[in-house]
Design a protein around this motif. Structure first.
Motif, PDB file in Angstrom:
ATOM      1  N   GLU A 175       0.832  -1.200   0.000  1.00  0.00           N
ATOM      2  CA  GLU A 175       0.000   0.000   0.000  1.00  0.00           C
ATOM      3  C   GLU A 175       0.871   1.256   0.000  1.00  0.00           C
ATOM      4  N   ALA A 176       1.977   1.224   0.772  1.00  0.00           N
ATOM      5  CA  ALA A 176       2.882   2.381   0.811  1.00  0.00           C
ATOM      6  C   ALA A 176       3.484   2.634  -0.566  1.00  0.00           C
ATOM      7  N   ASN A 177       3.834   1.570  -1.276  1.00  0.00           N
ATOM      8  CA  ASN A 177       4.410   1.730  -2.608  1.00  0.00           C
ATOM      9  C   ASN A 177       3.377   2.214  -3.614  1.00  0.00           C
ATOM     10  N   ARG A 178       2.133   1.802  -3.424  1.00  0.00           N
ATOM     11  CA  ARG A 178       1.082   2.313  -4.299  1.00  0.00           C
ATOM     12  C   ARG A 178       0.917   3.825  -4.120  1.00  0.00           C
ATOM     13  N   VAL A 179       1.040   4.276  -2.878  1.00  0.00           N
ATOM     14  CA  VAL A 179       0.968   5.716  -2.603  1.00  0.00           C
ATOM     15  C   VAL A 179       2.149   6.425  -3.275  1.00  0.00           C
ATOM     16  N   LYS A 180       3.363   5.833  -3.142  1.00  0.00           N
ATOM     17  CA  LYS A 180       4.551   6.406  -3.782  1.00  0.00           C
ATOM     18  C   LYS A 180       4.364   6.509  -5.288  1.00  0.00           C
ATOM     19  N   GLN A 181       3.813   5.435  -5.870  1.00  0.00           N
ATOM     20  CA  GLN A 181       3.581   5.431  -7.306  1.00  0.00           C
ATOM     21  C   GLN A 181       2.635   6.556  -7.717  1.00  0.00           C
ATOM     22  N   ALA A 182       1.557   6.712  -6.940  1.00  0.00           N
ATOM     23  CA  ALA A 182       0.569   7.740  -7.261  1.00  0.00           C
ATOM     24  C   ALA A 182       1.188   9.137  -7.174  1.00  0.00           C
ATOM     25  N   VAL A 183       2.003   9.373  -6.115  1.00  0.00           N
ATOM     26  CA  VAL A 183       2.653  10.676  -5.945  1.00  0.00           C
ATOM     27  C   VAL A 183       3.636  10.926  -7.084  1.00  0.00           C
ATOM     28  N   SER A 184       4.453   9.910  -7.395  1.00  0.00           N
ATOM     29  CA  SER A 184       5.443  10.052  -8.462  1.00  0.00           C
ATOM     30  C   SER A 184       4.776  10.263  -9.811  1.00  0.00           C
ATOM     31  N   LYS A 185       3.682   9.531 -10.047  1.00  0.00           N
ATOM     32  CA  LYS A 185       2.977   9.661 -11.319  1.00  0.00           C
ATOM     33  C   LYS A 185       2.457  11.080 -11.505  1.00  0.00           C
ATOM     34  N   LYS A 186       1.884  11.646 -10.435  1.00  0.00           N
ATOM     35  CA  LYS A 186       1.359  13.014 -10.533  1.00  0.00           C
ATOM     36  C   LYS A 186       2.491  14.004 -10.784  1.00  0.00           C
ATOM     37  N   GLU A 187       3.614  13.787 -10.094  1.00  0.00           N
ATOM     38  CA  GLU A 187       4.756  14.692 -10.281  1.00  0.00           C
ATOM     39  C   GLU A 187       5.271  14.613 -11.718  1.00  0.00           C
ATOM     40  N   ILE A 188       5.374  13.382 -12.245  1.00  0.00           N
ATOM     41  CA  ILE A 188       5.828  13.194 -13.627  1.00  0.00           C
ATOM     42  C   ILE A 188       4.903  13.926 -14.585  1.00  0.00           C
ATOM     43  N   GLU A 189       3.608  13.677 -14.435  1.00  0.00           N
ATOM     44  CA  GLU A 189       2.628  14.278 -15.338  1.00  0.00           C
ATOM     45  C   GLU A 189       2.638  15.802 -15.249  1.00  0.00           C
ATOM     46  N   ASP A 190       2.796  16.322 -14.024  1.00  0.00           N
ATOM     47  CA  ASP A 190       2.819  17.776 -13.841  1.00  0.00           C
ATOM     48  C   ASP A 190       4.045  18.400 -14.515  1.00  0.00           C
ATOM     49  N   LYS A 191       5.217  17.761 -14.327  1.00  0.00           N
ATOM     50  CA  LYS A 191       6.450  18.307 -14.911  1.00  0.00           C
ATOM     51  C   LYS A 191       6.411  18.246 -16.432  1.00  0.00           C
ATOM     52  N   ILE A 192       5.962  17.113 -16.966  1.00  0.00           N
ATOM     53  CA  ILE A 192       5.890  16.966 -18.423  1.00  0.00           C
ATOM     54  C   ILE A 192       4.890  17.959 -19.003  1.00  0.00           C
ATOM     55  N   LYS A 193       3.751  18.118 -18.332  1.00  0.00           N
ATOM     56  CA  LYS A 193       2.742  19.058 -18.804  1.00  0.00           C
ATOM     57  C   LYS A 193       3.288  20.481 -18.805  1.00  0.00           C
ATOM     58  N   ALA A 194       4.012  20.838 -17.744  1.00  0.00           N
ATOM     59  CA  ALA A 194       4.579  22.187 -17.662  1.00  0.00           C
ATOM     60  C   ALA A 194       5.592  22.419 -18.780  1.00  0.00           C
ATOM     61  N   ALA A 195       6.430  21.402 -19.046  1.00  0.00           N
ATOM     62  CA  ALA A 195       7.420  21.524 -20.118  1.00  0.00           C
ATOM     63  C   ALA A 195       6.741  21.636 -21.480  1.00  0.00           C
ATOM     64  N   GLU A 196       5.723  20.819 -21.686  1.00  0.00           N
ATOM     65  CA  GLU A 196       5.010  20.844 -22.966  1.00  0.00           C
ATOM     66  C   GLU A 196       4.285  22.178 -23.169  1.00  0.00           C
ATOM     67  N   GLU A 197       3.758  22.743 -22.084  1.00  0.00           N
ATOM     68  CA  GLU A 197       3.076  24.038 -22.190  1.00  0.00           C
ATOM     69  C   GLU A 197       4.067  25.144 -22.559  1.00  0.00           C
ATOM     70  N   LEU A 198       5.258  25.073 -21.968  1.00  0.00           N
ATOM     71  CA  LEU A 198       6.287  26.059 -22.317  1.00  0.00           C
ATOM     72  C   LEU A 198       6.626  25.966 -23.799  1.00  0.00           C
ATOM     73  N   GLU A 199       6.807  24.731 -24.270  1.00  0.00           N
ATOM     74  CA  GLU A 199       7.194  24.524 -25.660  1.00  0.00           C
ATOM     75  C   GLU A 199       6.050  24.873 -26.616  1.00  0.00           C
ATOM     76  N   SER A 200       4.821  24.631 -26.179  1.00  0.00           N
ATOM     77  CA  SER A 200       3.671  24.883 -27.056  1.00  0.00           C
ATOM     78  C   SER A 200       3.470  26.369 -27.338  1.00  0.00           C
ATOM     79  N   LYS A 201       4.005  27.230 -26.483  1.00  0.00           N
ATOM     80  CA  LYS A 201       3.861  28.670 -26.669  1.00  0.00           C
ATOM     81  C   LYS A 201       4.822  29.221 -27.720  1.00  0.00           C
ATOM     82  N   LEU A 202       5.775  28.382 -28.149  1.00  0.00           N
ATOM     83  CA  LEU A 202       6.760  28.832 -29.125  1.00  0.00           C
ATOM     84  C   LEU A 202       6.220  28.702 -30.542  1.00  0.00           C
TER      85      LEU A 202
END
Length: 356
Positions: free
Chosen positions: A176-203
């Motif tokens: 269960e602890a690892n499932r929580v870690k996975q969920a936190v990491s997944k959100k962080e990954i998605e947030d960072k990638i989305k932020a990078a893609e948004e920066l690039e999309s403005k170009l």
């Protein structure tokens, strides 16, 4: 007529050279860095394209670190799930053993009932023959030992079942602890990638092309600095048979997209590529770049040979497969494909050898 043909030939040659120059300008590893086109004057307070590039790189680096955490949690979850299944099998076996022991105890009770329910000691005392007495004494001793052994075995099995239950509970908590870690990491990954893609999309399209050129220029500059140390003069070791197979696998993946968490066959992240390359060579290695650094034998840079893994950045968030001649094959980041690059195009942390 010949003059017309010569003019056409010259035109085709000029076009060919123009295309070749354009390709070399964006090659990064294979050619000299192309000169970025002149940028329009930025608005006051606006970020330069180089600042945007660094910000995007930082976001993808952070996503890479989170991907490593996600992959580690995922592999641990799989291991814990397998452990829980094994514990469940042990519980079933223990319960079957308890049932068998109870059946044996029941059989002993039924045998005593058939003898009239008289305790064995009383039957022995009433025996009328010395021979019967001695035989009875021996049987009584054997029966007492069998009863003691039966009770001891039942106690051991009950204790084992209690331990299995405790182990299962601990594994479920870790799961269960690892499932929580996975969920936190997944959100962080998605947030960072989305932020990078948004920066690039403005170009604009032209800015995106220049951004790619800046990326290649930075890699070329780092690779040139690394090569200027004379490092290639020392790198002359041949690949092992397993290393050669790993390189062959990685080479066949060039052009496939980077997808975080992917281990093929259609896409890879950085450690997904290296772990699968070595698996194809018959060697299972840890799933993540950080675990590859921690658990695989380290070798000196001067002793590096094709097939070795190069771990990059201080946080060991990236890994590539060295293929010889100062080059690597790696899965760079989201939005990029598995590619050939310079081994010194990123800061090297360590070199590890799966088949040391």
């Amino acid at each position: 007529m010949a003059t017309v043909e010569r003019r056409r030939w010259r035109g085709r040659t000029a076009l060919t050279l123009l295309c070749a120059s354009a390709l070399l300008a964006v090659s990064g590893v294979l050619g000299t860095p192309g000169a970025a086109q002149a940028a329009p004057l930025p608005e006051p307070g606006a970020k330069s394209l180089e600042q945007v590039r660094k910000e995007i790189d930082d976001l993808y680096r952070q996503a890479g670190t989170a991907t490593d955490a996600y992959n580690l949690a995922e592999s641990e979850t799989k291991a814990q799930s397998a452990k829980i299944v094994e514990i469940a099998k042990q519980v079933v076996a223990g319960q079957d053993q308890i049932t068998a022991l109870k059946n044996r105890a029941g059989a002993a009770a039924r045998a005593q009932y058939r003898s009239g329910g008289m305790p064995a000691g009383a039957q022995l005392a009433l025996s009328g023959s010395p021979g019967q007495f001695l035989d009875g004494t021996d049987r009584l001793r054997q029966g007492a030992k069998a009863t003691t052994d039966l009770l001891a075995e039942m106690n051991r099995t009950q204790s084992a079942l209690q331990q299995y239950a405790k182990d299962a509970s601990e594994q479920w908590q870790k799961l269960e602890a690892n499932r929580v870690k996975q969920a936190v990491s997944k959100k962080e990954i998605e947030d960072k990638i989305k932020a990078a893609e948004e920066l690039e999309s403005k170009l604009q399209a032209e800015e995106k092309a220049r951004l790619l050129q800046l990326e290649h220029d930075a890699q070329y500059k780092a690779q040139a600095a690394w090569l200027s140390t004379g490092v290639l003069k020392e790198l002359n070791a041949s690949a092992s048979e397993s290393g050669r197979k790993a390189v062959q696998f990685a080479s066949a993946q060039i052009g496939k997209p980077y997808v975080w968490g992917a281990q093929g066959p259609g896409a890879f992240d950085c450690s997904g590529l290296t772990s699968q390359a070595w698996l194809s060579a018959g060697k299972a290695i840890p799933r993540t770049s950080q675990e590859q650094l921690r658990l695989l034998p380290k070798v000196a840079l001067k002793d590096m040979r094709p097939g070795d893994l190069i771990i990059y950045f201080d946080d060991a968030s990236h890994v590539a497969l060295y293929v010889g001649d100062g080059a690597i094959i790696h899965a760079p980041r989201p939005g990029r494909n598995v590619t050939l690059a310079g081994a010194g195009s990123m800061p090297i942390k360590a070199v590890v050898r799966p088949d040391a």
